[in-house]
Design a protein around this motif. Structure first.
Motif, mmCIF file in Angstrom:
data_model
loop_
_atom_site.group_PDB
_atom_site.id
_atom_site.type_symbol
_atom_site.label_atom_id
_atom_site.label_comp_id
_atom_site.label_asym_id
_atom_site.label_seq_id
_atom_site.Cartn_x
_atom_site.Cartn_y
_atom_site.Cartn_z
ATOM 1 N N ASN A 85 0.868 -1.179 0.000
ATOM 2 C CA ASN A 85 0.000 0.000 0.000
ATOM 3 C C ASN A 85 0.903 1.226 0.000
ATOM 4 N N ASP A 86 1.000 1.850 -1.143
ATOM 5 C CA ASP A 86 1.849 3.027 -1.251
ATOM 6 C C ASP A 86 1.194 4.216 -0.551
ATOM 7 N N ARG A 87 2.011 4.954 0.170
ATOM 8 C CA ARG A 87 1.538 6.194 0.779
ATOM 9 C C ARG A 87 2.242 7.331 0.055
ATOM 10 N N THR A 91 0.462 11.837 5.956
ATOM 11 C CA THR A 91 -0.856 11.919 6.580
ATOM 12 C C THR A 91 -1.756 10.746 6.187
ATOM 13 N N GLU A 92 -1.353 9.987 5.190
ATOM 14 C CA GLU A 92 -2.161 8.835 4.786
ATOM 15 C C GLU A 92 -1.985 7.701 5.791
ATOM 16 N N ILE A 93 -3.015 6.874 5.888
ATOM 17 C CA ILE A 93 -2.999 5.763 6.833
ATOM 18 C C ILE A 93 -1.974 4.733 6.387
#
Length: 133
Positions: A85-87, A91-93
């Motif tokens: 899961n790329d952020r 601030t992304e989960i």
């Protein structure tokens, strides 16, 4: 049989069906009875066939079915855990794994090997066992 019935149960007004639906229904009843008898004979054969391991073919087939489902579920979990899961910002989960990947992979591989060996044993019995009359 299904297709033949579907084509014969309804025709354009004034036309005649290619086959008599009543004859097809009678043929269907005969075929269904033959299939029921065959399935019963196969089940009796599987129950009465004891493999070298001391278990019935029916039990081994049930084990194969359950093991197949378990392997599929574990593989799905493994594939899900492996997805990245790329952020794009802080601030992304953040997603984290909750399982040990090598351990889960080893479990999948071990169960897959067990399944393959079980399948060989079942196939061997299928080739060497005559169906009950």
């Amino acid at each position: 049989m299904q297709g033949r019935l579907e084509q014969s149960v309804k025709v354009q007004e004034g036309d005649v069906p290619a086959e008599d639906p009543q004859e097809l229904f009678a043929e269907l009843n005969n075929l269904v009875k033959q299939l029921e008898d065959l399935i019963f004979r196969i089940n009796v054969t599987n129950t009465n066939t004891i493999l070298p391991c001391g278990e019935s073919l029916t039990l081994m087939m049930a084990r194969r079915e359950v093991l197949t489902k378990k392997v599929a579920i574990l593989r799905s979990a493994l594939n899900n855990a492996l997805q990245l899961n790329d952020r794009f910002s802080r601030t992304e989960i953040k997603m984290v794994r909750t399982v040990d990947i090598p351990t889960l992979r080893k479990q999948c591989d071990t169960l897959s090997e067990e399944l393959r060996l079980l399948e060989v044993e079942i196939q061997s019995a299928n080739w060497t066992t005559d169906i009950c009359d």
